[in-house]
Scaffold this active site. Sequence first.
Site, PDB file in Angstrom:
ATOM      1  N   HIS A 104       0.641  -0.592  -0.020  1.00 53.56           N
ATOM      2  CA  HIS A 104      -0.048   0.178   0.059  1.00 53.56           C
ATOM      3  C   HIS A 104       0.615   1.156   0.011  1.00 53.56           C
ATOM      4  CE1 HIS A 104       0.756   0.663   4.190  1.00 53.56           C
ATOM      5  NE2 HIS A 104       0.970  -0.514   4.909  1.00 53.56           N
TER       6      HIS A 104
ATOM      7  N   GLU B 262      -1.844  -7.213   8.140  1.00 54.45           N
ATOM      8  CA  GLU B 262      -0.667  -6.443   8.301  1.00 54.45           C
ATOM      9  C   GLU B 262      -0.310  -7.807   9.841  1.00 54.45           C
ATOM     10  OE1 GLU B 262       2.783  -6.622   8.066  1.00 54.45           O
ATOM     11  OE2 GLU B 262       2.951  -4.293   7.979  1.00 54.45           O
TER      12      GLU B 262
END
Length: 209
Positions: free
Chosen positions: A11, A84
């Site tokens: 990202h 994550e």
Amino acid sequence: MSARRVVLWRHGRTTFNAQERMQGQLDVPLDDVGRAQAGAAAAHLVDLGVGAVVASDLSRAVDTARAFTALTGQDVRTDPALREVFAGRWQGLLGAEIARRWPDEHAAWRRGDDVRPGETGETRAELGERVAAAVARHAGPAEGTLLVVGHGAALKAGLVRLVGLPVQAAGALAGFRNGHWAVLAARGSGWVLEEYNAGPAGAAVGAEG
């Protein structure tokens, strides 16, 4: 059909990345720089013949993926298994604060050792298994190239597992830069690494995690 290539795309930048603050599974949005990074990277990735797009369900990954699908008209599937690393008590803290409060554990994490971050977080082995399994699950029905949009520590751990390297090999790889990607190609029954940390010029490096 099975994907013949997988692109692992981190990202764009968030305010936590800019501050070198551990995000973990906190849902921190892209900042203005991150949105620009996502758009610049998407313009490069459209030439890769992407057949399917899947992203972590955290907003920074979803919005990065949407920068790509805005150009192609494709849908974004989300999968919480691509989130994550869960970093326990480290989540939300500055890297300097983590290093001060957990000096040995933080140093081991930075080396790539298979420690449990933040006392209750996931080890790299657990993280790599989770992410690699998710990538394999989505690659199975995909045709051509699968684009996976996720997070720095998670993508690196998954990559190491997918190419068959030991967990400790993560320490030999630089952290994924914001807005950058790696390319895996199918070979036999496994994967080989073709590119790592490719991306548009000028993208900032955020703190891993």
